[in-house]
Scaffold this active site. Structure first.
Site, PDB file in Angstrom:
ATOM      1  N   CYS A  84       0.831  -1.202   0.000  1.00 29.09           N
ATOM      2  CA  CYS A  84       0.000   0.000   0.000  1.00 29.09           C
ATOM      3  C   CYS A  84       0.868   1.255   0.000  1.00 29.09           C
ATOM      4  O   CYS A  84       1.649   1.466   0.931  1.00 29.09           O
ATOM      5  CB  CYS A  84      -0.925   0.000   1.216  1.00 29.09           C
ATOM      6  SG  CYS A  84      -1.943   1.494   1.339  1.00 29.09           S
ATOM      7  N   CYS A 108       2.693  11.460 -39.387  1.00 30.23           N
ATOM      8  CA  CYS A 108       3.830  10.901 -40.116  1.00 30.23           C
ATOM      9  C   CYS A 108       4.875  11.976 -40.406  1.00 30.23           C
ATOM     10  O   CYS A 108       6.079  11.731 -40.332  1.00 30.23           O
ATOM     11  CB  CYS A 108       3.354  10.253 -41.407  1.00 30.23           C
ATOM     12  SG  CYS A 108       4.643   9.350 -42.299  1.00 30.23           S
ATOM     13  N   ASN A 140      -0.274  -3.722  -6.767  1.00 33.14           N
ATOM     14  CA  ASN A 140      -0.983  -2.670  -6.055  1.00 33.14           C
ATOM     15  C   ASN A 140      -0.797  -1.367  -6.837  1.00 33.14           C
ATOM     16  O   ASN A 140      -0.189  -1.346  -7.903  1.00 33.14           O
ATOM     17  CB  ASN A 140      -0.457  -2.554  -4.616  1.00 33.14           C
ATOM     18  CG  ASN A 140      -1.499  -2.019  -3.655  1.00 33.14           C
ATOM     19  OD1 ASN A 140      -2.308  -1.162  -4.017  1.00 33.14           O
ATOM     20  ND2 ASN A 140      -1.495  -2.513  -2.425  1.00 33.14           N
TER      21      ASN A 140
END
Length: 515
Positions: free
Chosen positions: A242, A460, A306
């Protein structure tokens, strides 16, 4: 090597895209459903949204009721008829239904799998978060069809959350693509959470209950694991990841130190007899050292990823990033569909690691559709966990996850979901030096679909190799002497009018315009 037809696993040709129904609000108790006497248009549109148009088409009756209908569903729409429901349903009839060669199986036996030997009715679990934080929420998810849940992390800490604690980045389709949270762990006491576990296992004995825990020392890791087992948990997930609990050497601080991962995993394994998974942080260059440490500590599996440490959008007036709390913010966890490529990389890395063979991989990170889930499965995941898309769309998401994956497995002739596992690993390399570099695939242009916007030419010219020009009708013309086959033009075309060519040619022959 696997066969080419097996490697080409993902059904990519969506005839109807999110962009076609972008104004749909995906309502709760949708007014269009109540207005329609013949169909459930809201569910049909929701299936389209979640890349599940084929199962939507198969739910249609034989005769199209929209042909003789004056569209009361559109008048009932919360956006005052902005969603062309009738047209979208007709497209399902005309463009999708005729090509539905494989019927959606009535049973879901193909979806059955297991987590460390414990049966799962399907591979889909709620991940440890707010979506699995109370008895009522888990019960409603189980009733909806989720196979199980990893309950929000149990701890002995006194948790007080901030307000607000979420922020997001939105895509052009109106949905959340990136999500940040600064939320912490369960704000229920350990005793309260144990009572929830007992009730869930009593009332839903066939559902899988995994307890996420976070301790402050070896003794606490062990004690929490023992309590969770005694109160009905089928497995324990160790929260080593966490990003919002990093103070004092908790959360992602542990996941970055393999020695701590091994020590605390061993403490939990000594204290319980149920499977133990280590949930690891992506905030590292390489996850394998921590994963190998977890295995040395006795872990039966790995959960990943996580959330990713992040800073979200700085306000140009206050100079405070989101979410702001009394003029301050903090680094928090980033999730959502945009993190999926990172999560896939970590899952593939661990799947390919010989030292981790035999460990269950429970994958998460950006899953919204059955196709997202399948990508994790073909790279080695045995189960798939979901949070952010549930926060956005609700538990009802499970219908399309199950239907889409079930139909796919039937189409491919798989008898169960396990047969698809790891099929994508043979074609993946962690370095680019193995890739063939002597041939080119030119793009090809659909002049009827093209509207002459010139986006391909701009990209391009300014981001590629100046190989595209526009003719007198504003349609693209390719210069084969300059084209290197990078396919940037395919990616930027808003009309999807540019596609890969049908064959590769030798680079030395790539001197003439593509046919």
């Amino acid at each position: 090597m696997i066969r080419k037809e097996d490697a080409d696993m993902i059904r990519t040709e969506q005839r109807i895209a999110r962009a076609d129904m972008i104004r749909c609000a995906l309502c709760a108790d949708a007014p269009c459903d109540r207005a329609c006497q013949n169909l459930a248009p809201a569910k049909l549109l929701r299936s389209v949204w979640f890349a599940n148009e084929q199962t939507a088409a198969q739910r249609l009756p034989e005769e199209n009721p929209c042909l003789t209908c004056d569209a009361p569903c559109e008048r009932a729409c919360v956006r005052s008829g902005e969603v062309q429901v009738r047209k979208l349903v007709c497209r399902l009839y005309d463009e999708v239904k005729p090509d539905c060669e494989t019927q959606l199986p009535k049973d879901e036996n193909r979806l059955k799998c297991d987590l460390c030997g414990i049966p799962l009715e399907n591979p889909f679990l709620l991940s440890s978060s707010v979506v699995a934080s109370t008895y009522d929420m888990c019960a409603r998810a189980f009733e909806a069809g989720w196979a199980g849940a990893c309950f929000k992390t149990v701890c002995t800490l006194d948790i007080h959350e901030t307000s607000p604690r979420f922020s997001a980045i939105f895509g052009n389709d109106g949905g959340i693509i990136g999500f940040k949270n600064i939320e912490q762990l369960s704000d229920h006491s350990v005793a309260e959470n144990m009572e929830i576990f007992k009730r869930l296992k009593k009332n839903y004995p066939g559902k899988f209950l995994m307890a996420s825990i976070m301790g402050q020392n070896e003794q606490e890791w062990g004690e929490l694991a023992r309590l969770c087992e005694e109160n009905g948990a089928d497995a324990v997930e160790l929260n080593f990841s966490c990003p919002n609990m990093a103070e004092g050497g908790l959360g992602s601080d542990i996941g970055q130190v393999p020695e701590l991962v091994e020590r605390f995993t061993a403490a939990a394994k000594r204290a319980c007899h149920i499977p133990v998974l280590a949930k690891l942080t992506p905030n590292v260059a390489n996850m394998s050292p921590a994963a190998e440490a977890a295995k040395r500590g006795g872990a039966d599996g790995i959960a990943a990823i996580n959330t990713i440490k992040s800073v979200m959008r700085v306000n140009p007036n206050t100079y405070v990033s989101d979410p702001a709390v009394h003029g301050y913010s903090a680094v928090g966890g980033y999730s959502g569909n945009v993190v999926k490529p990172i999560a896939l990389r970590f899952i593939a890395e661990m799947s390919e690691n010989p030292a981790l063979q035999g460990m269950h991989l429970s994958a998460m990170g950006g899953v919204e559709t059955w196709q997202d889930a399948l990508e994790f499965i073909v790279l080695g995941a045995g189960s798939v966990q979901v949070t952010t898309s549930v926060m956005q769309y609700g538990y009802r998401l499970i219908d399309d996850l199950k239907d889409g994956l079930n139909l796919y497995l039937a189409e491919k002739g798989f008898s169960n979901v396990r047969e698809a596992r790891s099929l994508g690993l043979d074609t993946l390399s962690f370095t680019t030096d193995v890739l063939e570099r002597d041939t080119i695939v030119f793009p090809q242009f659909d002049r009827e679909r093209c509207v002459g916007c010139g986006r391909c030419q701009i990209s391009c010219a300014d981001g590629g190799h100046q190989a595209i020009s526009l003719d007198e009708s504003r349609r693209p013309r390719l210069n084969g002497r300059k084209c290197v086959g990078c396919h940037l033009c395919i990616l930027v075309c808003p009309q999807r009018a540019v596609t890969p060519g049908t064959k590769r040619i030798q680079r030395k022959k790539a001197i003439q315009p593509a046919p």
